[in-house]
Design an enzyme around this catalytic site. Structure first.
Site, PDB file in Angstrom:
ATOM      1  N   ARG A 154      42.238  47.991  44.403  1.00 34.92           N
ATOM      2  CA  ARG A 154      42.417  46.557  44.187  1.00 34.92           C
ATOM      3  C   ARG A 154      41.271  45.791  44.836  1.00 34.92           C
ATOM      4  O   ARG A 154      40.757  44.813  44.283  1.00 34.92           O
ATOM      5  CB  ARG A 154      43.762  46.127  44.777  1.00 34.92           C
ATOM      6  N   ARG A 167      48.168  38.705  38.989  1.00 37.86           N
ATOM      7  CA  ARG A 167      47.789  39.719  39.972  1.00 37.86           C
ATOM      8  C   ARG A 167      47.751  39.092  41.367  1.00 37.86           C
ATOM      9  O   ARG A 167      47.323  37.951  41.523  1.00 37.86           O
ATOM     10  CB  ARG A 167      46.404  40.301  39.668  1.00 37.86           C
ATOM     11  N   ASN A 225      47.320  27.767  43.804  1.00 36.22           N
ATOM     12  CA  ASN A 225      48.167  28.514  42.875  1.00 36.22           C
ATOM     13  C   ASN A 225      49.389  27.676  42.518  1.00 36.22           C
ATOM     14  O   ASN A 225      49.899  26.930  43.348  1.00 36.22           O
ATOM     15  CB  ASN A 225      48.620  29.833  43.519  1.00 36.22           C
ATOM     16  N   HIS A 254      53.354  27.951  41.322  1.00 36.15           N
ATOM     17  CA  HIS A 254      54.440  28.934  41.384  1.00 36.15           C
ATOM     18  C   HIS A 254      55.736  28.286  40.908  1.00 36.15           C
ATOM     19  O   HIS A 254      56.055  27.169  41.334  1.00 36.15           O
ATOM     20  CB  HIS A 254      54.610  29.454  42.814  1.00 36.15           C
ATOM     21  N   SER A 278      56.050  24.607  42.641  1.00 35.08           N
ATOM     22  CA  SER A 278      55.230  24.349  43.830  1.00 35.08           C
ATOM     23  C   SER A 278      53.768  24.640  43.511  1.00 35.08           C
ATOM     24  O   SER A 278      53.463  25.577  42.773  1.00 35.08           O
ATOM     25  CB  SER A 278      55.639  25.260  44.995  1.00 35.08           C
ATOM     26  N   ASP A 330      52.676  33.947  48.126  1.00 37.65           N
ATOM     27  CA  ASP A 330      53.401  32.679  47.990  1.00 37.65           C
ATOM     28  C   ASP A 330      53.815  32.088  49.335  1.00 37.65           C
ATOM     29  O   ASP A 330      54.885  31.471  49.460  1.00 37.65           O
ATOM     30  CB  ASP A 330      54.632  32.851  47.079  1.00 37.65           C
TER      31      ASP A 330
END
Length: 193
Positions: A67, A93, A108, A110, A137, A146
């Site tokens: 990764r 991902r 991000n 969410h 959010s 998160d």
């Protein structure tokens, strides 16, 4: 409807699916989306980007041993577009510290009222928990999934008979509005990063 960001504001958008959040950002900031990146070759988000004349960076995770190797290469290719912000807009991902360390800020979106229902399938988690409301959010990404600072949230009711799909359908306009606002606030220095 496009908004105006400060001169020189450039950001990247990461997406893995249909790209409705990407489209909201393209509509709001057509001059500021510098590149769209993702891991799924068939993602409709790439078609949206190409139609808007935005370059696309696609890498297949299967071509990399770890990764971190993938994220190192991916971050390098995104950074080549001279962006000061990366926006996860339906990118599925988990980004490693190798990626996150490369950029000043990574936002991000969410589909929950964080810290509730972190991780995958937040709408499904909300339905299984039997809550009366969930939400959306926008947060800054950190190493823990998160768990970064939340910069915008809005509740969305869970209605009797809701399915994952009907709940998500009501969440999408909220995601679009909050994400567009969070990008604006970031570039105007109102987000704390």
């Amino acid at each position: 409807m496009s908004e105006t960001l400060p001169a020189g504001a450039r950001f990247a958008v990461l997406a893995s699916g249909s790209g409705s959040n990407l489209q909201a950002l393209l509509d709001a900031y057509p001059e500021n989306v510098a590149v769209v990146g993702g891991d799924r070759a068939g993602a409709f988000a790439f078609r949206r980007a190409k139609k808007a004349g935005v370059p696309v960076v696609h890498l297949d995770p299967g071509d990399y041993r770890t990764r971190e190797d993938f994220d190192r290469e991916f971050a390098g290719r995104i950074a080549a577009y001279d962006v000061s912000l990366v926006v996860g807009a339906g990118y599925m991902r988990i980004l490693s510290p190798v990626f996150l360390a490369r950029f000043p800020a990574v936002l991000n979106v969410h589909p929950s009222l964080l810290p509730a229902f972190r991780g995958l399938d937040a709408p499904g988690q909300a339905l299984r928990a039997g809550v009366e409301q969930t939400g959306v959010s926008v947060h800054f990404m950190v190493e823990e999934v998160d768990a970064g600072p939340v910069v915008a949230q809005e509740a969305v009711p869970v209605l009797p008979g809701d399915t994952r799909e009907t709940l998500l359908e009501r969440m999408h306009p909220v995601e679009h509005r909050l994400l567009v606002g969070a990008v604006r606030d970031h570039f105007q220095g109102k987000s704390g990063f």
